[in-house]
Design a protein around this motif. Structure first.
Motif, PDB file in Angstrom:
ATOM      1  N   ALA A 348       0.879  -1.176   0.000  1.00  0.00           N
ATOM      2  CA  ALA A 348       0.000   0.000   0.000  1.00  0.00           C
ATOM      3  C   ALA A 348       0.911   1.219   0.000  1.00  0.00           C
ATOM      4  O   ALA A 348       1.950   1.223   0.679  1.00  0.00           O
ATOM      5  N   TYR A 379      -6.552   3.367   3.904  1.00  0.00           N
ATOM      6  CA  TYR A 379      -5.958   2.154   3.332  1.00  0.00           C
ATOM      7  C   TYR A 379      -6.267   0.994   4.274  1.00  0.00           C
ATOM      8  O   TYR A 379      -5.823   0.998   5.430  1.00  0.00           O
ATOM      9  N   PHE A 416      -9.702   0.798  -0.437  1.00  0.00           N
ATOM     10  CA  PHE A 416      -9.230   2.191  -0.407  1.00  0.00           C
ATOM     11  C   PHE A 416     -10.412   3.146  -0.404  1.00  0.00           C
ATOM     12  O   PHE A 416     -11.352   2.994  -1.186  1.00  0.00           O
TER      13      PHE A 416
END
Length: 433
Positions: A348, A379, A416
């Motif tokens: 990420a 995230y 996300f």
């Protein structure tokens, strides 16, 4: 005799022109843009895994396959747009070529006339007789200048023909190149349509299998919905806390600025309209500090340019908002962000400069909130976090590893979200795809 002399002269000049290949700028630009999409499809195809028999895995496979189909449709649309652009270029090139050939024809006529005149008056004696038969010195000078200028004119005419022939040669080569590019694109489009039909057939088969397991499917959807609600409730709470902290920071900054102004003005022994306005403005009006306001402006200016929040190949398997799953009865999803599937080991990464607002664990997985002024990126579904609350991060900085599910072929999905304070935003238009 005269016509033969003219043909030989032109042929010699033509052979003297060097030949070289010329690529078309438009084709290069289109190929570059299309190449990025093609690479994305090629990489994302490697993410597709064999379908397992249980409902959860089949539902996940359906999401991946749907994402792959959307990518291929986007690529075919790009090909269609490129074909139209190339056709416009072909039309323009053909029009230019026609104009050049017409211009060349006119120049050849003029040149032929000048050559015929030269052929009839080719001897030096004739030129001298023309010059010395003048009635006076002034006319002699003018005739000498005329003979000299006519020779220069004839030479320039020949050079112009050479230039025009070279332009026509290049234009024809360019035309052939564009035609070939169009033909290749049409073939590629047909190939992509065949692949698309195969994937849609595979999707129909998968949907049929899931339809036979309606009860198990509904249980799986309910399970996913409960997990999503639990996650979103935690995110909403943390965002509300972060907004309150930001408001207090802004108020404190406003107090310090007001105190500094008051101190400065008391030192000078006068009061200004600026101080009066500052006093009359309630502290509650300050929701962001100066640094946060600046960062918010920079973030908003980069809409559509932000990097993907996952490293490597990816497929968007679930899009933002409420929607029904095509082909499945009573299966409705409500996504507060987007789900991005990558390869095992994917990281990420921060989509913009900012400060980590929170890091928390839920069901054994890490989730990270990053503040970018009054924007917050979220995230989720990370197996590890490499940042902590209060850390400053840079664009594309790795913040943790996305969890890979060993029980589901290493399925690696980043959830996300993007918020403007409490407002939920569709992340896709903000990302550079």
């Amino acid at each position: 005799m005269m016509k033969r002399f003219f043909v030989i002269l032109i042929s010699c000049l033509w052979l003297a022109v060097p030949l070289f290949a010329q690529s078309n700028k438009l084709i290069r630009e289109l190929e570059s843009k299309r190449g990025a999409l093609q690479k994305q499809i090629a990489e994302s195809e490697s993410i597709l895994k064999d379908t397992k028999k249980d409902v959860g895995s089949q539902l996940n496979s359906l999401a991946v396959l749907t994402g792959q189909i959307e990518e291929r449709k986007r690529y075919i649309m790009a090909i269609n747009n490129d074909v139209e652009a190339i056709q416009r270029e072909l039309t323009s090139l053909e029009r230019q070529l026609h104009g050049l050939e017409k211009d060349l024809k006119d120049k050849k006529k003029k040149y032929e006339a000048s050559v015929q005149y030269l052929y009839k008056n080719k001897s030096i004696e004739e030129k001298l007789m023309f010059i010395f038969s003048a009635r006076n010195l002034g006319q002699t000078y003018r005739r000498m200048r005329y003979v000299r200028e006519y020779a220069t004119y004839q030479r320039l005419q020949g050079e112009e023909i050479l230039k025009k022939q070279e332009q026509i040669r290049k234009k024809k080569a360019e035309l052939q190149q564009v035609k070939a590019a169009k033909e290749n694109l049409l073939q590629e489009r047909e190939s992509e349509k065949v692949k698309l039909e195969e994937q849609e057939k595979e999707k129909r088969t998968l949907v049929t299998n899931l339809q036979k397991k309606q009860k198990g499917l509904q249980n799986e959807i309910n399970k996913k919905r409960r997990e999503a609600n639990q996650l979103n409730a935690r995110i909403d709470k943390l965002i509300a806390e972060e907004i309150e902290r930001a408001r207090k920071r802004a108020q404190e900054e406003a107090r310090r600025e007001a105190a500094a102004r008051k101190k400065e003005e008391n030192k000078e022994g006068k009061s200004t309209a600026t101080e009066t306005a500052a006093k009359s403005k309630p502290l509650e009006a300050y929701t962001m500090s100066k640094a946060d306001r600046e960062l918010s402006g920079n973030f908003a200016a980069n809409r559509g340019k932000l990097p993907m929040p996952i490293s490597g190949a990816y497929i968007i398997t679930s899009r933002y908002g409420q929607y029904a799953v095509e082909g499945l009865r009573n299966v409705k999803l409500d996504n507060k962000g987007i789900d991005i599937q990558g390869k095992p080991g994917a990281q990420a990464r921060a989509i913009f400069d900012g400060k980590v607002a929170a890091v928390f664990q839920l069901n054994g997985l890490f989730n990270i909130l990053i503040r970018h002024g009054n924007y917050i990126s979220v995230y989720c579904n990370l197996s590890s976090a490499s940042v902590k609350a209060g850390d400053t991060v840079k664009t594309k900085q790795s913040i943790g590893q996305v969890f890979s599910d060993g029980t589901d072929n290493g399925r690696t999905v980043l959830h996300f979200q993007l918020r403007r304070e409490k407002e939920k935003l569709n992340p896709e238009p903000w990302l550079n795809r």
